[in-house]
Design an enzyme around this catalytic site. Structure first.
Site, PDB file in Angstrom:
ATOM      1  N   LYS A 176      18.772   1.163  -7.142  1.00  0.00           N
ATOM      2  CA  LYS A 176      19.265   1.415  -5.785  1.00  0.00           C
ATOM      3  C   LYS A 176      18.305   0.783  -4.781  1.00  0.00           C
ATOM      4  O   LYS A 176      17.183   1.255  -4.609  1.00  0.00           O
ATOM      5  CB  LYS A 176      19.359   2.914  -5.483  1.00  0.00           C
ATOM      6  N   GLU A 250       4.875   4.362  -5.580  1.00  0.00           N
ATOM      7  CA  GLU A 250       3.941   3.704  -4.659  1.00  0.00           C
ATOM      8  C   GLU A 250       4.401   4.089  -3.274  1.00  0.00           C
ATOM      9  O   GLU A 250       5.524   3.797  -2.882  1.00  0.00           O
ATOM     10  CB  GLU A 250       3.965   2.193  -4.884  1.00  0.00           C
ATOM     11  N   CYS A 284       3.168  -1.962   2.948  1.00  0.00           N
ATOM     12  CA  CYS A 284       2.380  -0.787   2.573  1.00  0.00           C
ATOM     13  C   CYS A 284       0.890  -1.119   2.546  1.00  0.00           C
ATOM     14  O   CYS A 284       0.048  -0.236   2.714  1.00  0.00           O
ATOM     15  CB  CYS A 284       2.836  -0.251   1.225  1.00  0.00           C
ATOM     16  N   GLU A 384       0.896   6.988   9.490  1.00  0.00           N
ATOM     17  CA  GLU A 384       1.404   5.633   9.253  1.00  0.00           C
ATOM     18  C   GLU A 384       2.570   5.340  10.201  1.00  0.00           C
ATOM     19  O   GLU A 384       3.578   6.042  10.187  1.00  0.00           O
ATOM     20  CB  GLU A 384       1.852   5.501   7.802  1.00  0.00           C
TER      21      GLU A 384
END
Length: 481
Positions: A176, A250, A284, A384
């Site tokens: 997905k 992750e 990231c 973040e």
């Protein structure tokens, strides 16, 4: 790309329309332009895909690894041939510059090629036995059906570095992708099917969070590999743990660049700019925190702010553009909201910080390259934003700088700039991250070495290189007499 591309699912070797509502991806530079549209998948489509993967798993696992690898090598050639066209589509759909888009497609081909040659590498181990006439072998076997969930920011490279090892080690996959980047997902799936992948070995289901939940919760899923937000990753890990399903996740990063007073200033400026603003900071591993020692701070921050203000921001398909938009209007609003909070907490804006009010930049999801400096604690130091925002602080010496670099629940990557070997070695010892760069930007990964984070940036075995085998296979210890 004047006409929207057709959004399709790949289930049991057949390209088909989803059974759900209409969804579309738009060009973040010109949100009125639809890049791809079609019907999303449903939980019934997910079940069909998992059944197809389950039925294909034994035949695929029994296929010799060199034959499995040959299909990946053929797919790599297809991806490489289409790098220019697909890189342009990537820039249009996701927003990174055309050069970056072409480079990412090339990286996907490199990853497919690396794992396509896995059959020529070590396949197990032999140990001595304490008993006469016996050897102890450790062999590896595939897990089964793997659920793969990938983010928007690397729409072909991250899927490649998950799907390629999963397939070459004999697993089947239900994938997905993020709904904001379905076109590049379809391109990668087309390359693999055109290369000869048997029906059911790879299944592509495109849809929103209910599709992901149906996939994660399906009882026939043997393992889950996820890249995305920390909040979603933790929910997936909790749901999987309740069923004993292994997860590789992750997740977030709040990555620091540390510039010490003996650094090569020009090199550090170049690399910090790349780490903070390439891909509009939507990596990231992007540099989102900067720590500069006091003796060079005024000079470094002044020059950095000048360079950030001079970046050419615009249509990523234009060769002159250095930074494109962020992925959605919601992302844009979230970034400016975080900046507003930082301003209320006494952050000083050195560059950017203001929305664009006219022209193409006002129409699209653009965020100005922004540098701010903190002299007191602020939320932006630890939260973040996932955009082109760099937050700076000063340190008195290397020890304080390394402590500030560790001042985060995340530990994905960091960059240290110094010409002193002793300081570089001290950073290796003291800075707690999964990926550490000395005198290069915080972003970057290569397919032959492990990739992943420390602390709350990652769960489970790391990705890429031989580390991938630890997740996509399990060992069998054989006592052979």
């Amino acid at each position: 790309m004047s006409e929207p591309k057709e959004l399709r699912q790949l289930i049991a070797g057949q390209w088909c329309a989803g059974s759900g509502d209409t969804i579309s991806s738009v060009n973040p530079t010109r949100p009125s332009v639809v890049v791809a549209e079609g019907n999303c998948a449903t939980s019934a489509d997910v079940s069909h895909a998992v059944v197809a993967a389950s039925e294909a798993r034994q035949g695929w696992a029994r296929t010799p690894i060199h034959q499995r690898g040959a299909i990946l090598l053929a797919a790599a050639a297809i991806v490489e041939r289409n790098a220019a066209a697909w890189g342009l589509e990537l820039a249009t759909e996701e927003g990174k510059t055309k050069a970056e888009g072409i480079g990412e497609v090339g990286r996907a081909a490199q990853i497919l090629r690396y794992y396509g040659n896995e059959g020529d590498r070590q396949a197990g181990e032999v140990f001595a036995s304490p008993r006469a006439g016996e050897q102890i072998l450790v062999t590896r076997k595939p897990i089964g059906v793997i659920a793969i969930i990938t983010p928007f920011n690397f729409p072909i490279a991250i899927p490649a570095w998950k799907i390629a090892p999963a397939l070459v080690y004999g697993n089947t996959v239900v994938w997905k992708p993020a709904t904001t980047v379905p076109l590049l997902a379809i391109r990668l799936a087309e390359a693999l099917t055109d290369a000869g992948l048997p029906p059911g070995v790879l299944n592509l289901v495109i849809g929103d969070s209910p599709v992901g939940e149906a996939l994660v919760d399906h009882p026939d899923i043997g393992a889950i590999s996820f890249t995305g937000s920390t909040a979603v990753g933790r929910r997936i890990a909790a749901a999987a743990a309740a069923r004993g399903v292994p997860v590789q996740a992750e997740m977030g990063g709040k990555n620091a660049a540390v510039v010490l007073d003996d650094a090569d200033i020009e090199l550090a400026l170049d690399q910090v700019m790349l780490g903070a603003f390439r891909s509009a900071g939507q990596k990231c591993t992007a540099t989102s925190r900067l720590i500069v020692t006091e003796r060079i701070a005024d000079r470094f921050l002044s020059e950095l702010a000048t360079r950030a203000g001079a970046l050419a921001v615009g249509d990523p398909t234009d060769d002159a553009t250095q930074m494109g938009p962020v992925i959605t209007g919601a992302a844009q609003r979230g970034i400016y909201g975080g900046l507003g909070t930082a301003m209320a907490q006494d952050a000083e804006v050195l560059a950017g910080g203001e929305p664009y009010f006219k022209g193409v930049l006002a129409e699209g999801f653009f965020v100005a390259p922004t540098v701010i400096e903190l002299t007191a604690p602020a939320d932006i130091w630890v939260e973040e934003l996932f955009g082109p925002v760099l937050t700076a602080r000063r340190a008195t010496d290397a020890d304080e700088a390394f402590a500030l670099a560790n001042d985060s629940e995340f530990g994905l990557s960091a960059a240290i700039f110094t010409q002193d070997l002793a300081r570089a070695l001290a950073a290796v010892e003291q800075v707690d991250v999964g990926v550490l760069h000395i005198n290069s930007e915080s972003a970057g990964a290569d397919p032959h070495v492990p990739f992943g984070g420390a602390k709350k940036s990652g769960l489970g075995p790391k990705e890429q290189g031989t580390a991938a085998r630890e997740f996509f296979t399990h060992s069998t210890t054989v006592y052979l007499r």
